[in-house]
Design an enzyme around this catalytic site. Sequence first.
Site, short mmCIF file in Angstrom:
data_model
loop_
_atom_site.label_atom_id
_atom_site.label_comp_id
_atom_site.label_asym_id
_atom_site.label_seq_id
_atom_site.Cartn_x
_atom_site.Cartn_y
_atom_site.Cartn_z
N ALA A 115 19.04 29.09 60.00
CA ALA A 115 20.38 28.63 59.61
C ALA A 115 20.36 28.29 58.13
O ALA A 115 19.29 28.18 57.53
CB ALA A 115 20.77 27.40 60.42
N LYS A 116 21.51 28.13 57.55
CA LYS A 116 21.59 27.66 56.16
C LYS A 116 23.00 27.18 55.93
O LYS A 116 23.94 27.56 56.63
CB LYS A 116 21.29 28.83 55.21
#
Length: 431
Positions: A115-116
């Site tokens: 994720a980011k």
Amino acid sequence: MTNTQTLEKPQAAKRGMLDNVLEQFNSAADKIDLNPNVRKILSITNTEIIIHFPVRMDNGNVEIFTGYRVQHNNALGPYKGGLRYHPTVDIDAARALAMWMTWKTSLAGLPYGGAKGGIQIDPSKYSKGELERITRRFTYALGENIGPEHDIPAPDVNTNDQTMAWIADTYMSTKSTSERSKNQHVVTGKPVGSGGLEGRDRATGYGVFLTIKFWAEKNNQSLNGKTFIVQGFGNVGYWAAHFLENEGAKMVGVQDAFGSLQNQEGIAVEDLFNYGKANSGSIVGFPEAEAMNGKEFFGLECDICIPAALGNQITKENANSIKATLIAEGANGPTDVEGEKILLDRGVTIIPDIMCNSGGVIGSYFEWLQNRNGELWQLDEILEKLEKKLRSTYKKVTAYSEEKGIDMRTAAFAIAIERIEKAYVLRGIFP
Ligand code: GLU
């Protein structure tokens, strides 16, 4: 691929990080003949969150901010990846960076997905109090979209242990009293003394240095006397330079968001670090080096080039000017696909980001385990474990690339994707 929803943009649009990561993914997927259903799943993100939220500024006015969290894939475990505060943060940047996290955690053999996210701001324009309120309000707005067993943010560009402490405190404050302390591993990269891991600050830069050391060992080279340049003198660039200098290598060029410096006689890493600290974080004006035109930075004479700032820095515009024979990608996505092709044709070795800078997320994993198990690990033990883990990844990637006759990035992607493919094939698709 037909009938597949992908994140690819129209041909006419400017190439961005998302185009690069998708092209890197597809070329590795072609090499390993990836299961077509898994290819469809991995070509797109699982969840994309965009939040507009209000925050009161010091002058009493309310400003609206835009925050992002993109969760690409969680086949191997909870989503994992940093939050960055930068004007370039947008949905495509978050998608690309989330995808790189999926490959990075898989390659490292961690039980995480990718994720980011972040907020589209220039944090230098805000006071500490404003940044605290922005961070806390964003965390509150994210709500249960993050969580210690669901999605675990960490520091990235322009965020640090203080940012993580605010997130942890805000998240924990939303829990009932008896649940609070069970939730501190909702983020990693916290301050030591507040659930943080000894050495997490240097884990990424140390990992960058280690991969360079492994390269030197494999090629019977000594780092003593080698010259290097670093783009970005933040947490990653500084620590990588610090450890390289300890081995006798010489920093001959350095660039940050404010300017570029060179000195073929060498720039003392600690002196520059102390100078930066005393000058609001900027290297500009450091007396023991010469200022230079930033556009010529990557063309500096050196053995090793470490891009440790933002994405898309090495492109077809400057790849031919690069003198280094080794590029160690401290940043995520610093070399675009066209730049990489030029470099590989010229025989330049690239240690790809998903391996080179994976020391950070490996350190995060150690911190998460430490919190989860109520343990406190010692620094020497942590650095040793990190080295062991990275060494085995480095060996796997070089062996794979030699065996198949492919570059290190494609090999690293192939290993990472195969691990996820296996998880999907074993598990099947619900329902
Ligand atoms: N932001 C770092 C990265 O890009 C660390 C991520 C993490 O520790 O979760 O790898």
